[in-house]
Design a protein around this motif. Sequence first.
Motif, PDB file in Angstrom:
ATOM      1  N   ALA A  66       0.833  -1.212   0.000  1.00 59.26           N
ATOM      2  CA  ALA A  66       0.000   0.000   0.000  1.00 59.26           C
ATOM      3  C   ALA A  66       0.860   1.251   0.000  1.00 59.26           C
ATOM      4  O   ALA A  66       1.821   1.368   0.755  1.00 59.26           O
ATOM      5  CB  ALA A  66      -0.919   0.005   1.212  1.00 59.26           C
ATOM      6  N   HIS A  69       3.521   4.060  -5.673  1.00 56.63           N
ATOM      7  CA  HIS A  69       3.134   4.683  -6.942  1.00 56.63           C
ATOM      8  C   HIS A  69       4.131   4.227  -8.001  1.00 56.63           C
ATOM      9  O   HIS A  69       5.344   4.234  -7.745  1.00 56.63           O
ATOM     10  CB  HIS A  69       3.160   6.215  -6.845  1.00 56.63           C
ATOM     11  CG  HIS A  69       2.070   6.784  -5.993  1.00 56.63           C
ATOM     12  ND1 HIS A  69       2.097   6.729  -4.616  1.00 56.63           N
ATOM     13  CD2 HIS A  69       0.929   7.447  -6.332  1.00 56.63           C
ATOM     14  CE1 HIS A  69       1.011   7.321  -4.138  1.00 56.63           C
ATOM     15  NE2 HIS A  69       0.290   7.776  -5.151  1.00 56.63           N
ATOM     16  N   ARG A 101      -1.502   3.904  -8.513  1.00 55.04           N
ATOM     17  CA  ARG A 101      -1.327   3.901  -7.059  1.00 55.04           C
ATOM     18  C   ARG A 101      -1.855   2.586  -6.493  1.00 55.04           C
ATOM     19  O   ARG A 101      -2.989   2.186  -6.782  1.00 55.04           O
ATOM     20  CB  ARG A 101      -2.085   5.060  -6.421  1.00 55.04           C
ATOM     21  CG  ARG A 101      -1.934   5.126  -4.896  1.00 55.04           C
ATOM     22  CD  ARG A 101      -2.865   6.149  -4.254  1.00 55.04           C
ATOM     23  NE  ARG A 101      -4.266   5.712  -4.270  1.00 55.04           N
ATOM     24  CZ  ARG A 101      -5.235   6.338  -4.941  1.00 55.04           C
ATOM     25  NH1 ARG A 101      -4.968   7.399  -5.670  1.00 55.04           N
ATOM     26  NH2 ARG A 101      -6.484   5.889  -4.881  1.00 55.04           N
ATOM     27  N   ASP A 103      -3.511   0.750  -3.696  1.00 54.38           N
ATOM     28  CA  ASP A 103      -4.330   1.094  -2.538  1.00 54.38           C
ATOM     29  C   ASP A 103      -4.157   0.093  -1.402  1.00 54.38           C
ATOM     30  O   ASP A 103      -4.150   0.459  -0.229  1.00 54.38           O
ATOM     31  CB  ASP A 103      -5.798   1.178  -2.947  1.00 54.38           C
ATOM     32  CG  ASP A 103      -6.017   2.207  -4.047  1.00 54.38           C
ATOM     33  OD1 ASP A 103      -5.556   3.345  -3.890  1.00 54.38           O
ATOM     34  OD2 ASP A 103      -6.628   1.858  -5.073  1.00 54.38           O
ATOM     35  N   MET A 104      -4.073  -1.167  -1.726  1.00 51.95           N
ATOM     36  CA  MET A 104      -3.747  -2.197  -0.754  1.00 51.95           C
ATOM     37  C   MET A 104      -3.223  -3.402  -1.515  1.00 51.95           C
ATOM     38  O   MET A 104      -3.587  -3.621  -2.676  1.00 51.95           O
ATOM     39  CB  MET A 104      -4.950  -2.570   0.123  1.00 51.95           C
ATOM     40  CG  MET A 104      -6.101  -3.269  -0.569  1.00 51.95           C
ATOM     41  SD  MET A 104      -5.927  -5.080  -0.711  1.00 51.95           S
ATOM     42  CE  MET A 104      -5.727  -5.545   0.990  1.00 51.95           C
ATOM     43  N   TRP A 124      -5.431  -1.571  -7.007  1.00 51.54           N
ATOM     44  CA  TRP A 124      -4.767  -0.328  -7.374  1.00 51.54           C
ATOM     45  C   TRP A 124      -5.683   0.551  -8.199  1.00 51.54           C
ATOM     46  O   TRP A 124      -6.681   0.089  -8.765  1.00 51.54           O
ATOM     47  CB  TRP A 124      -3.475  -0.590  -8.143  1.00 51.54           C
ATOM     48  CG  TRP A 124      -3.538  -1.750  -9.081  1.00 51.54           C
ATOM     49  CD1 TRP A 124      -4.088  -1.808 -10.322  1.00 51.54           C
ATOM     50  CD2 TRP A 124      -3.014  -3.058  -8.833  1.00 51.54           C
ATOM     51  NE1 TRP A 124      -3.941  -3.050 -10.875  1.00 51.54           N
ATOM     52  CE2 TRP A 124      -3.280  -3.846  -9.975  1.00 51.54           C
ATOM     53  CE3 TRP A 124      -2.332  -3.638  -7.760  1.00 51.54           C
ATOM     54  CZ2 TRP A 124      -2.897  -5.185 -10.070  1.00 51.54           C
ATOM     55  CZ3 TRP A 124      -1.957  -4.969  -7.845  1.00 51.54           C
ATOM     56  CH2 TRP A 124      -2.243  -5.714  -8.996  1.00 51.54           C
ATOM     57  N   THR A 125      -5.327   1.828  -8.257  1.00 49.87           N
ATOM     58  CA  THR A 125      -6.095   2.804  -9.009  1.00 49.87           C
ATOM     59  C   THR A 125      -5.192   3.414 -10.075  1.00 49.87           C
ATOM     60  O   THR A 125      -4.094   3.887  -9.779  1.00 49.87           O
ATOM     61  CB  THR A 125      -6.633   3.916  -8.095  1.00 49.87           C
ATOM     62  OG1 THR A 125      -7.449   3.327  -7.075  1.00 49.87           O
ATOM     63  CG2 THR A 125      -7.449   4.917  -8.893  1.00 49.87           C
ATOM     64  N   ALA A 130     -10.252   1.553 -10.641  1.00 46.55           N
ATOM     65  CA  ALA A 130      -9.768   0.634  -9.617  1.00 46.55           C
ATOM     66  C   ALA A 130      -9.839  -0.807 -10.115  1.00 46.55           C
ATOM     67  O   ALA A 130     -10.825  -1.209 -10.737  1.00 46.55           O
ATOM     68  CB  ALA A 130     -10.576   0.789  -8.341  1.00 46.55           C
ATOM     69  N   ASN A 241      -7.112  -8.790   3.071  1.00 47.32           N
ATOM     70  CA  ASN A 241      -7.143  -7.406   3.550  1.00 47.32           C
ATOM     71  C   ASN A 241      -6.691  -7.329   5.002  1.00 47.32           C
ATOM     72  O   ASN A 241      -5.898  -6.472   5.379  1.00 47.32           O
ATOM     73  CB  ASN A 241      -8.555  -6.815   3.437  1.00 47.32           C
ATOM     74  CG  ASN A 241      -9.114  -6.858   2.039  1.00 47.32           C
ATOM     75  OD1 ASN A 241      -9.151  -7.897   1.409  1.00 47.32           O
ATOM     76  ND2 ASN A 241      -9.592  -5.726   1.554  1.00 47.32           N
TER      77      ASN A 241
END
Length: 286
Positions: A66, A69, A101, A103-104, A124-125, A130, A241
């Motif tokens: 997480a 980038h 990016r 995200d997790m 990721w985004t 996403a 998660n």
Amino acid sequence: MSSPLPITRANPPMLHPGPVNPQRFHAVPVRTHDLDIHLEAGQRVEDAICAAVADAGCDGAWVDMAGLHADPYAFVMPAKSIDGTRVAWYSETYEPAGETRVDMGGMSVGHHGGGPFTHCHGIWTSSDGATLGHMLAPLCTVSRSVTLTATGFKGGRFERLPDDETCFDLFRACPVVPPVQSADAVLMTLRPNTDLCATIEQTARDYGITDGQIYGLGSLNGARFRDAPPMYSAITEFIINSGELIDGRARITLSAVDIEKQIYSGKVQSSDAPISITAEILLRSL
């Protein structure tokens, strides 16, 4: 060790092309260490992470991805087998434009063919939105400096080896010489049709662990959740998660994606999350 685990039936069992291996999971005791992995813009993601793990004197690591980038960024998703020789394969390679990016997500740092190797799933985004998928870390370049947290370990590692049952090359939990004294965690890999939570709970009993943190990724042949609709897709990839072992019971929240790019998230219902191909798990005692 305990007797073989029962086969679960969230979906019909996954039938693979090769002979069923009688050893349904592998587990290796390890000693863990907290690591900070600093990445600089311009570094290749896999090279930089593997170098940091080696410099720390660890045999392998689980890395929290997480905050990363990257540009360029590349990934694949689960897909049907293109030639019928396996039950599943990978999609085409996606390379979204611009910066992505994470995200997790999590990365297993292991070994293959005389050198380091990684396996990473996450959410990721990017410019395309996403996505949950399988990062191709050798093709990704860090675009902003970042410090990632990781759990390094000694005494065992994930070794990428041919698997006759699935016809994939898969990570397997293997011991490293010399073995560690006073292990505080267990590295494990799971085979098809074993249940995610039940296998972790059995391994915890085998090694005398009652409470701990659970990290990992893999693939599921469907799953039922306590707080979300069920996932019936047989070809998926997942990332944990959050995972805890509390009084010997596994409490796992995970996210998974199927071949239709549908994302599922929820708290896994015990005995209803069978592995489709593999899972890589680190259980760290508290």
